[in-house]
Design a protein around this motif. Structure first.
Motif, PDB file in Angstrom:
ATOM      1  N   LEU A  14       0.600  -1.048   0.057  1.00  0.00           N
ATOM      2  CA  LEU A  14       0.274   0.448  -0.114  1.00  0.00           C
ATOM      3  C   LEU A  14       0.795   1.235  -0.245  1.00  0.00           C
ATOM      4  N   ALA A  15       0.247   2.716  -0.835  1.00  0.00           N
ATOM      5  CA  ALA A  15       1.167   3.431  -0.692  1.00  0.00           C
ATOM      6  C   ALA A  15       1.038   4.811   0.190  1.00  0.00           C
ATOM      7  N   ALA A  16       1.904   5.287   0.659  1.00  0.00           N
ATOM      8  CA  ALA A  16       1.386   6.194   1.918  1.00  0.00           C
ATOM      9  C   ALA A  16       2.396   7.436   1.780  1.00  0.00           C
ATOM     10  N   SER A  17       1.258   7.973   2.201  1.00  0.00           N
ATOM     11  CA  SER A  17       2.938   9.651   2.375  1.00  0.00           C
ATOM     12  C   SER A  17       2.581   9.860   4.370  1.00  0.00           C
ATOM     13  N   LEU A  18       3.906  10.554   4.228  1.00  0.00           N
ATOM     14  CA  LEU A  18       4.268  10.972   6.077  1.00  0.00           C
ATOM     15  C   LEU A  18       4.378  12.176   5.972  1.00  0.00           C
ATOM     16  N   ASP A  19       4.235  13.225   6.569  1.00  0.00           N
ATOM     17  CA  ASP A  19       3.945  14.849   6.802  1.00  0.00           C
ATOM     18  C   ASP A  19       4.360  14.566   8.279  1.00  0.00           C
ATOM     19  N   ASP A  20       6.267  14.862   7.863  1.00  0.00           N
ATOM     20  CA  ASP A  20       6.927  14.547   8.669  1.00  0.00           C
ATOM     21  C   ASP A  20       6.619  16.398  10.263  1.00  0.00           C
ATOM     22  N   ALA A  21       6.520  15.957  11.083  1.00  0.00           N
ATOM     23  CA  ALA A  21       6.596  16.708  12.480  1.00  0.00           C
ATOM     24  C   ALA A  21       6.667  16.728  13.630  1.00  0.00           C
ATOM     25  N   PRO A  22       7.342  16.871  14.800  1.00  0.00           N
ATOM     26  CA  PRO A  22       8.038  16.344  15.891  1.00  0.00           C
ATOM     27  C   PRO A  22       6.674  16.592  17.326  1.00  0.00           C
ATOM     28  N   GLY A  23       5.900  16.614  16.772  1.00  0.00           N
ATOM     29  CA  GLY A  23       3.819  16.287  17.841  1.00  0.00           C
ATOM     30  C   GLY A  23       4.546  14.673  18.603  1.00  0.00           C
ATOM     31  N   GLY A  24       3.668  14.160  19.450  1.00  0.00           N
ATOM     32  CA  GLY A  24       3.584  13.009  19.395  1.00  0.00           C
ATOM     33  C   GLY A  24       2.082  12.966  19.176  1.00  0.00           C
ATOM     34  N   THR A  25       1.070  13.294  18.920  1.00  0.00           N
ATOM     35  CA  THR A  25      -0.043  13.390  18.747  1.00  0.00           C
ATOM     36  C   THR A  25      -0.165  13.389  17.218  1.00  0.00           C
ATOM     37  N   GLY A  26      -0.616  12.646  16.363  1.00  0.00           N
ATOM     38  CA  GLY A  26      -0.326  11.698  15.143  1.00  0.00           C
ATOM     39  C   GLY A  26      -1.821  11.996  14.578  1.00  0.00           C
ATOM     40  N   LEU A  27      -1.822  12.577  13.171  1.00  0.00           N
ATOM     41  CA  LEU A  27      -3.449  12.466  12.312  1.00  0.00           C
ATOM     42  C   LEU A  27      -3.344  11.639  11.436  1.00  0.00           C
ATOM     43  N   LEU A  28      -3.525  10.064  11.580  1.00  0.00           N
ATOM     44  CA  LEU A  28      -3.971   9.714  10.304  1.00  0.00           C
ATOM     45  C   LEU A  28      -5.265  10.173   9.376  1.00  0.00           C
ATOM     46  N   ILE A  29      -5.044  10.240   8.446  1.00  0.00           N
ATOM     47  CA  ILE A  29      -6.262  10.549   7.410  1.00  0.00           C
ATOM     48  C   ILE A  29      -6.612   9.739   6.424  1.00  0.00           C
ATOM     49  N   VAL A  30      -7.955   9.137   6.539  1.00  0.00           N
ATOM     50  CA  VAL A  30      -8.599   7.500   5.660  1.00  0.00           C
ATOM     51  C   VAL A  30      -9.447   8.916   4.508  1.00  0.00           C
ATOM     52  N   SER A  31      -8.971   8.092   3.485  1.00  0.00           N
ATOM     53  CA  SER A  31      -9.924   8.784   2.179  1.00  0.00           C
ATOM     54  C   SER A  31     -11.146   8.540   2.343  1.00  0.00           C
ATOM     55  N   GLY A  32     -12.253   9.299   1.768  1.00  0.00           N
ATOM     56  CA  GLY A  32     -12.574   8.195   1.272  1.00  0.00           C
ATOM     57  C   GLY A  32     -13.687   7.763  -0.198  1.00  0.00           C
ATOM     58  N   GLY A  33     -14.698   7.002   0.376  1.00  0.00           N
ATOM     59  CA  GLY A  33     -15.236   6.866  -1.849  1.00  0.00           C
ATOM     60  C   GLY A  33     -13.678   6.019  -1.887  1.00  0.00           C
ATOM     61  N   ARG A  64      -6.604  -0.675  -0.328  1.00  0.00           N
ATOM     62  CA  ARG A  64      -5.723  -2.271  -1.277  1.00  0.00           C
ATOM     63  C   ARG A  64      -6.873  -1.697  -2.456  1.00  0.00           C
ATOM     64  N   GLY A  65      -6.482  -1.379  -3.796  1.00  0.00           N
ATOM     65  CA  GLY A  65      -7.421  -1.363  -5.381  1.00  0.00           C
ATOM     66  C   GLY A  65      -7.604   0.021  -5.499  1.00  0.00           C
ATOM     67  N   ILE A  66      -6.940   1.381  -4.757  1.00  0.00           N
ATOM     68  CA  ILE A  66      -7.397   2.492  -4.644  1.00  0.00           C
ATOM     69  C   ILE A  66      -5.626   3.304  -5.285  1.00  0.00           C
ATOM     70  N   GLY A  67      -5.932   3.845  -5.972  1.00  0.00           N
ATOM     71  CA  GLY A  67      -3.787   4.229  -6.137  1.00  0.00           C
ATOM     72  C   GLY A  67      -3.018   3.691  -6.756  1.00  0.00           C
ATOM     73  N   ASP A  68      -1.867   4.173  -5.827  1.00  0.00           N
ATOM     74  CA  ASP A  68      -0.670   3.165  -6.415  1.00  0.00           C
ATOM     75  C   ASP A  68      -1.102   2.418  -5.032  1.00  0.00           C
ATOM     76  N   SER A  69      -2.144   1.966  -4.577  1.00  0.00           N
ATOM     77  CA  SER A  69      -1.592   0.835  -3.824  1.00  0.00           C
ATOM     78  C   SER A  69      -2.248  -0.420  -4.638  1.00  0.00           C
ATOM     79  N   GLU A  70      -1.355  -1.538  -3.869  1.00  0.00           N
ATOM     80  CA  GLU A  70      -2.056  -3.284  -5.223  1.00  0.00           C
ATOM     81  C   GLU A  70      -3.334  -3.732  -3.946  1.00  0.00           C
ATOM     82  N   GLY A  71      -3.541  -4.775  -4.353  1.00  0.00           N
ATOM     83  CA  GLY A  71      -5.000  -5.781  -4.405  1.00  0.00           C
ATOM     84  C   GLY A  71      -5.754  -5.212  -4.590  1.00  0.00           C
ATOM     85  N   GLU A  72      -7.127  -5.824  -3.777  1.00  0.00           N
ATOM     86  CA  GLU A  72      -8.587  -5.855  -4.753  1.00  0.00           C
ATOM     87  C   GLU A  72      -9.243  -4.700  -3.688  1.00  0.00           C
ATOM     88  N   ASN A  73      -9.835  -3.630  -4.622  1.00  0.00           N
ATOM     89  CA  ASN A  73     -10.957  -2.904  -3.602  1.00  0.00           C
ATOM     90  C   ASN A  73     -11.948  -3.832  -3.704  1.00  0.00           C
TER      91      ASN A  73
END
Length: 273
Positions: A14-33, A64-73
Motif C-alpha cells: 500500500l502506498a502512503a505519505s508521511l508529513d513529518d512533524a515533532p509532535g507526539g500526537t499524529g493524524l491518520l487521514i482515511v480517504s473516502g469513496g 487496497r485497489g486504490i491509487g498506487d496501492s496493490e490488491g483488490e478494492n
C-alpha cells in the motif's frame, strides 16, 4: 517534509505519505469513496500540510485497489485491515508518536466507526455515509436524500425567481420534481437492525475514545446522517461527554475553499485534546 513510503496489508503493498512533524500526537487521514490519498481537489494533501506545519505528523494512504496501492478494492466496509495496517505503519515510520487521531470524511468516517476497535486515541468523523445502495426504483440514481434535505432544497428554489422561470419554460425535469415532492409525504422510517445507519449508531454507543462529528449542514450526506441517526445525535448533544458535534453552514461535502480553514481548526482542536 513529506515522504513517500509503502507498507504491507495482507500481502499487498500500500502506498502512503508521511508529513513529518515533532509532535507526539499524529493524524491518520482515511480517504473516502474511491479517492486517492490526496483527497478531492487535493484537500487532504493541503490539510496534511497545514496540520504538519502546526507540529503534528500526518499519515495518509491509499487502501487496497486504490491509487498506487496493490490488491483488490473491497470498499469501505472491507477496509478494516487496511486501516489497522496503516496505524501500525504510521507508528513505525514516526516512532515518537504516542497518540494517533484518525480523520475520515463520508464513507471513510463510517469505516472508522464500523471497524472498531482500532488502536486510536480519538476519531474525527465528517459527514458520515449512511446511504444503502441505489434508489428504491432499482435504477442507477443515488438514493434520495432525507425529506428534510428535499424540503430545504425546494423551499430555496421556490424563493429563486430563476428557478420559477425555468419551471415555466419547461426546463425542469418533472419526473425528478414529482419524485422529490412525493418523498416529502413519507414519514421517516426507523432504521432496520441490519442497516448501515443502525450499525453506526451502535458503534457510536460502544466507542471508548473521544469523537468529534463534523457536519456541513447543507450537504446531503450530512443531512442523511443527521436524520438517520437523529436519536443518537439528540442524546449525544443533551448529554455531552466523549462525543462532540459541530456544524458548519455549508453545502461543501469535502469542505472545499474557505471551509477548509474551518475543518483544519476543528482537526487541530481534536489533536490538542
Amino acid at each position: 517534509m513529506r515522504h513517500q513510503l509503502t507498507f504491507d496489508c495482507e500481502g499487498a503493498a500500500l502506498a502512503a505519505s508521511l508529513d513529518d512533524a515533532p509532535g507526539g500526537t499524529g493524524l491518520l487521514i482515511v480517504s473516502g469513496g474511491n479517492e486517492i490519498r490526496s483527497g478531492a481537489h487535493r484537500g487532504m494533501a493541503m490539510l496534511a500540510q497545514h496540520v504538519a506545519a502546526a507540529g503534528h505528523p500526518v499519515f495518509r494512504f491509499d487502501r487496497r485497489g486504490i491509487g498506487d496501492s496493490e490488491g483488490e478494492n473491497r470498499g469501505f466496509e472491507g477496509s478494516g485491515a487496511d486501516i489497522a495496517a496503516a496505524i501500525a505503519a504510521f507508528r513505525q515510520a514516526a516512532p515518537h508518536v504516542t497518540r494517533v487521531v484518525a480523520f475520515g470524511n463520508c464513507d471513510a468516517a463510517s469505516a472508522l466507526l464500523l471497524h472498531q476497535p482500532l488502536a486510536l486515541g480519538a476519531l474525527i468523523l465528517a459527514n458520515p455515509w449512511t446511504y444503502e445502495g441505489p434508489d428504491e426504483d432499482g435504477g442507477d440514481e443515488p438514493a434520495l436524500p432525507p425529506a428534510s434535505a428535499i424540503r430545504a432544497r425546494y423551499l430555496s428554489r421556490l424563493r429563486d425567481p430563476k428557478s420559477l422561470l425555468r419551471l415555466l419554460r419547461g426546463e425542469i425535469d418533472f419526473r425528478k420534481l414529482f419524485r422529490g415532492l412525493s418523498a416529502l409525504k413519507q414519514a421517516p422510517r426507523p432504521a432496520a437492525a441490519d442497516s448501515l445507519a443502525h450499525r453506526l449508531e451502535s458503534a457510536l454507543a460502544e466507542l471508548s475514545c473521544p469523537v468529534t462529528i463534523l457536519l456541513a449542514t447543507g450537504d446531503r450526506t450530512a443531512q442523511a446522517f443527521a436524520e438517520s441517526c437523529g436519536p443518537a445525535l439528540a442524546y449525544i448533544e443533551k448529554e455531552p461527554g466523549a462525543v462532540r458535534v459541530e456544524r458548519l453552514a455549508s453545502a461543501s461535502h469535502s469542505f472545499a475553499g474557505e471551509d477548509g480553514d474551518w475543518l483544519a481548526a476543528r482537526v487541530l482542536a481534536a489533536l490538542a485534546g
